[in-house]
Enzyme design. Structure first.
Site, PDB file in Angstrom:
ATOM      1  N   CYS A  30      -2.527  -3.223  -4.640  1.00  0.00           N
ATOM      2  CA  CYS A  30      -2.555  -4.277  -3.628  1.00  0.00           C
ATOM      3  C   CYS A  30      -2.083  -5.602  -4.219  1.00  0.00           C
ATOM      4  O   CYS A  30      -1.174  -6.245  -3.685  1.00  0.00           O
ATOM      5  CB  CYS A  30      -3.967  -4.418  -3.061  1.00  0.00           C
ATOM      6  SG  CYS A  30      -4.095  -5.652  -1.751  1.00  0.00           S
ATOM      7  N   GLU A  83      -0.900   0.240   1.594  1.00  0.00           N
ATOM      8  CA  GLU A  83      -0.498  -1.166   1.599  1.00  0.00           C
ATOM      9  C   GLU A  83       0.875  -1.347   2.264  1.00  0.00           C
ATOM     10  O   GLU A  83       1.094  -2.294   3.016  1.00  0.00           O
ATOM     11  CB  GLU A  83      -0.449  -1.704   0.163  1.00  0.00           C
ATOM     12  CG  GLU A  83      -1.808  -2.053  -0.407  1.00  0.00           C
ATOM     13  CD  GLU A  83      -2.456  -3.201   0.351  1.00  0.00           C
ATOM     14  OE1 GLU A  83      -1.733  -4.098   0.838  1.00  0.00           O
ATOM     15  OE2 GLU A  83      -3.683  -3.193   0.471  1.00  0.00           O
TER      16      GLU A  83
END
Length: 566
Positions: free
Chosen positions: A165, A238
């Site tokens: 992330c 993500e």
């Protein structure tokens, strides 16, 4: 990158720790986030503020999940230094969470009081918290955590689910900053981009990487494979987050999407050697001939098909290859001797490349006279095609085009390759129904090559003729868009004639010759950001070539993300 090593000793080494190696391995995934409509619009500075506010409102849910995951990871870690490091990361997250509204106001925006987590956010945070709680499972694996000792692994698993992330956000922000466009310097999202590329953000990402490296030192090969799968799953979630962000405006990407399939059609043209493949097909065909030839000259035996020995073939091929390379370089230097122009000159480039056309035809004539390609079995050629190594991402791109039923697109391979059977076999063996192969063909006597070449596409001019014939026919059935993908000087005319010409690879001669005639080479992401700004500010974005601009990429992932999206 290969699979993560099956022993702890492979975690370090020249490539760095496991965190860095996993980021490199799955970096192509990050490209799909970069080319989403949200990021391209944001980078251009023309993203609708409502879309931006929705995105950053999701930070609260991410930060809450991070804080809880770090809390659990600290509990499971069995080393005091690791516990302290995890605690510091959690404190950093809590501080960002407490200051989130104020930070957003500093960026020039106000968060709504009634924001809720969207579906992509929920999928990632659920995955992260499930992993941190011991429910470690994914699409192809499931791990049971039953004992206190096994729980110590959860700290590493949790960090593997968080690391991508931060790395992805840092990557995106740096790519945007690297555009170095004066018009970009003060756009309304610059403070947000600056915050993600700041030293503080980079330090947090490095701390997570360092922790993941330390926590995985004692893991087995099987457990390292779990780390890899968690990392990849986190990256995919993500990317999904960015691709699912709601966009309230017309966008330039993906290229195939804006066109109505009922009223328009798309043709993808592609070179083969060193564009789709990792090796040159001419070397492969010569190697087949050398490998299957007798050890001694067959003229000494009773046979109706005289054939050189493998040693003679290797010597002959070496001479032909050296002569080709020497004359090719001379041809390029001769083109470079022409006075350089400041403005794009397509006609001048056409005249110059006629020299290259003559050279390619002479080289093929020498090859035929040499007899190097005499005596090859067609089945041997097809088997070689089946095992031919394609560039990373090439197969996936074409597979996606073939399986999309709502995409009105056709694929054409334009190649100097001597053997269309080799190309067709390379695609067919990978479940790719690419019937439109435009190349030369080897002549056969039954199933054995005669050494002759059926000449169809020998030169840049013949490639261009094939391109023009196809586009002329397709344009009669509706609005027609073309993309050409190539990487050699012989592709230049087609690259420039296409609506979008994409250069893959690092051919210095292609760039030198192109620049000699005023061609501009622009990184694809940078070019798309500029096009997106034109689309919003001028209500139009004309792709129709030739414009003298070619777009450069470093991977097939960029091509896939641009044309088809994630």
């Amino acid at each position: 990158m290969g699979m993560v090593a099956a022993s702890a000793s492979a975690v370090g080494g020249e490539e760095g720790g496991i965190a860095r190696r996993l980021w490199i391995k799955f970096r192509d995934e990050s490209v799909f986030a970069l080319y989403t409509p949200f990021v391209v619009c944001l980078a251009s500075g023309v993203l609708d503020p409502q879309s931006f506010v929705h995105c950053i409102s999701q930070d609260v849910y991410f930060l809450q999940a991070f804080a809880h995951a770090y809390e659990l990871a600290e509990e499971y870690a069995d080393d005091d230094d690791d516990k302290i490091a995890i605690r510091k990361l959690r404190k950093r997250v809590l501080k960002k969470l407490n200051n989130h509204d104020e930070t957003v106001r500093e960026w020039g925006f106000e968060l709504p009081s009634d924001s809720i987590s969207d579906n992509a956010t929920v999928k990632y945070t659920d995955f992260l918290l499930a992993t941190a709680s011991g429910k470690v499972e994914g699409e192809k694996f499931r791990v049971k955590i039953a004992t206190p000792f096994e729980k110590t692994k959860l700290a590493a698993y949790t960090l593997a689910a968080i690391g991508p992330c931060l790395r992805l956000y840092a990557f995106i922000s740096k790519e945007i900053l690297a555009l170095e466009d004066p018009d970009q310097s003060n756009h309304i999202y610059k403070k947000w981009v600056d915050s993600l590329s700041s030293q503080n953000f980079e330090e947090a990402a490095l701390q997570i990487d360092d922790l993941l490296d330390r926590l995985t030192v004692s893991l087995t090969g099987e457990e390292l494979n779990i780390i890899e799968k968690l990392y990849q799953q986190a990256m995919k979630l993500e990317v999904k987050f960015f691709s699912d962000q709601p966009i309230l405006q017309q966008t330039i990407v993906p290229f195939s999407q804006p066109h109505d399939p009922a009223e328009s059609n798309l043709s993808i043209f592609c070179d083969f050697d060193m564009t789709c493949t990792a090796i040159d097909s001419s070397d492969l065909l010569a190697e087949i001939a050398i490998r299957t030839a007798p050890k001694t000259d067959m003229n000494e035996c009773e046979t109706q098909l005289p054939q050189m020995s493998s040693a003679d073939l290797r010597t002959t091929w070496g001479v032909l290859s050296s002569q080709y390379t020497e004359e090719y370089e001379q041809c390029v230097e001769s083109i470079m001797a022409i006075e350089k122009v400041e403005e794009f000159n397509y006609e001048g480039l056409c005249r110059a490349l006629e020299q290259l056309s003559s050279f390619e035809k002479r080289a093929n004539s020498r090859l035929i006279q040499s007899g190097v390609l005499k005596g090859l079995n067609v089945e041997e050629i097809k088997r070689a095609g089946e095992h031919l190594i394609l560039q990373d991402g090439c197969k996936g791109f074409f597979q996606e085009i073939v399986k999309r039923e709502n995409l009105n697109a056709d694929i054409h391979v334009l190649s100097y390759c001597w053997c269309g059977d080799l190309i067709r076999s390379a695609f067919a063996s990978r479940d790719l129904n690419v019937q439109n192969v435009h190349s030369n063909e080897l002549a056969y006597d039954e199933f054995i090559t005669t050494g002759e070449i059926i000449k169809k596409v020998e030169s840049p001019m013949e490639k261009l003729q094939a391109f023009n014939d196809i586009t002329k026919a397709r344009s009669k059935i509706g609005e027609h868009f073309t993309v050409y993908i190539g990487g050699s000087v012989g592709d230049l005319l087609c690259l420039l004639k296409a609506d979008v010409g994409i250069v893959i690879g690092s051919s210095s001669s292609l760039r030198r010759v192109g620049e000699q005639f005023g061609v501009s080479f622009v990184p694809l992401f940078s070019g798309l950001v500029k096009k997106q700004r034109e689309l919003i500010e001028d209500c139009s974005s004309n792709w129709k070539g030739p414009s003298g601009i070619l777009y450069t990429v470093s991977s097939w992932a960029e091509i896939h993300a641009f044309i088809l999206g994630s």
